[in-house]
Design a protein around this motif. Sequence first.
Motif, PDB file in Angstrom:
ATOM      1  N   UNK A  21      -0.084   5.775  -4.734  1.00 16.44           N
ATOM      2  CA  UNK A  21       1.318   5.361  -4.578  1.00 16.44           C
ATOM      3  C   UNK A  21       1.409   4.157  -3.642  1.00 16.44           C
ATOM      4  N   UNK A  22       0.561   4.170  -2.601  1.00 18.89           N
ATOM      5  CA  UNK A  22       0.576   3.059  -1.637  1.00 18.89           C
ATOM      6  C   UNK A  22       0.208   1.743  -2.334  1.00 18.89           C
ATOM      7  N   UNK A  23      -0.704   1.802  -3.309  1.00 15.23           N
ATOM      8  CA  UNK A  23      -1.062   0.616  -4.076  1.00 15.23           C
ATOM      9  C   UNK A  23       0.120   0.118  -4.892  1.00 15.23           C
ATOM     10  N   UNK A  24       0.827   1.050  -5.488  1.00 18.13           N
ATOM     11  CA  UNK A  24       1.995   0.699  -6.296  1.00 18.13           C
ATOM     12  C   UNK A  24       3.082   0.055  -5.433  1.00 18.13           C
ATOM     13  N   UNK A  25       3.336   0.642  -4.255  1.00 17.85           N
ATOM     14  CA  UNK A  25       4.369   0.098  -3.363  1.00 17.85           C
ATOM     15  C   UNK A  25       3.939  -1.272  -2.834  1.00 17.85           C
ATOM     16  N   UNK A  26       2.635  -1.450  -2.612  1.00 20.37           N
ATOM     17  CA  UNK A  26       2.124  -2.751  -2.176  1.00 20.37           C
ATOM     18  C   UNK A  26       2.394  -3.796  -3.262  1.00 20.37           C
TER      19      UNK A  26
END
Length: 361
Positions: free
Chosen positions: A113-118
Amino acid sequence: SKIRVGLLFGGRSGEHEVSIRSAQAIATALRSDQNASKYELLPVYIGKDGVWQKGEIAQQVLASGEPLYLTDEKTTSTDLVPSPSLLPEATNFEEIDVWFPILHGPNGEDGTIQGLLTLMQVPFVGSGVLGSAIGMDKIAMKMIFSQAGLSQVKYKTVKRSQIWSNPCIFPKLCDELEAELGYPCFVKPANLGSSVGISKVRSRAELVTALDNAASYDRRIIIEAGVEARELECAVLGNDQPQASVVGEITYQSDFYDYETKYTEGKAAWFIPAQVSDNIANKIKEMAVQAFLALDAAGLARVDFFYVEKTGEVLINEINTLPGFTATSMYPQLWASSGISFSELVNQLIQLALERQPEVS
Ligand code: ATP
Ligand code: MG
Ligand code: MG
Ligand code: MG
């Protein structure tokens, strides 16, 4: 104008229900007198089917506390096989100024999810891709801890393929594990939480069953020497100059701190602050901050320890980069006892997210 906070909760993980409860507590904090004039809450719910929902549906799940099934796929929380969330359209969430992901376990705490938000280029609360991924993978985590000079239990790692598809080498593998780690030992899937897939084993027969079980959750398995120790936890808050909270202790009657003990009311007791010497408490705080920095964690983390009273040894067990955040969870309680209220904690976490923007002017 107010900062619009996208509270992201639910998720495809065995910790879906805990995530809803964490989100409810954070929503209450955002609506508190202290925060209401500063922040606007925009809940976004990821169903067990992986579908992202905002608006009324998300509000409804927050209000009721009940998971919602929007597609036909009905699974119980414990037999969920981790699989990716469905990808949302970034443009559907343009109104959000900062995300507050409160998703525990795979597909939420592990950097995905952190990759997506990045990629969405919107700041978010908590660790980035690197810290989240290392924190969730017990093998990578232990390698980083070892590099940082942090003491931990002895361990070995194996792959699912060594357990399932190689009957000739399997007995030899068990011989090696027994010789190096002895009994009791703990068998764990590398990437999970809430003690899901973890077994404490005391014999060859139990080892074989535990390896097979752990392999059903993950391709990578870790086996650790078991220690007899008190379990202490420390909360960390900050970015590049993180602070440690007071130390807390967990006690229970069961064999170890397993899923049932964690989530059944009354099965575990907490002591905050833990009754340990200042020396031990300070050592734990120092190790917690070192672990946080070693991973390049950000915002928050709960770092868990084993304190072997007989020898005075303190061993780091693990770091959790998105720890349980319900009104009664250890992380906010450790801060409450350290002088930071739940509402203030939520405020500080959002400010830390906004401060940690990567661009330099
Ligand atoms: P969390 O819900 O905190 O993310 P987790 O699923 O990541 O937990 P661990 O913290 O690794 O799992 O282990 C769960 C519990 O199992 C520990 O709290 C402890 O009670 C027991 N345990 C794990 N490893 C060991 C060990 N090497 N020696 C003794 N007890 C252990
Ligand atoms: Mg964990
Ligand atoms: Mg966890
Ligand atoms: Mg743990």
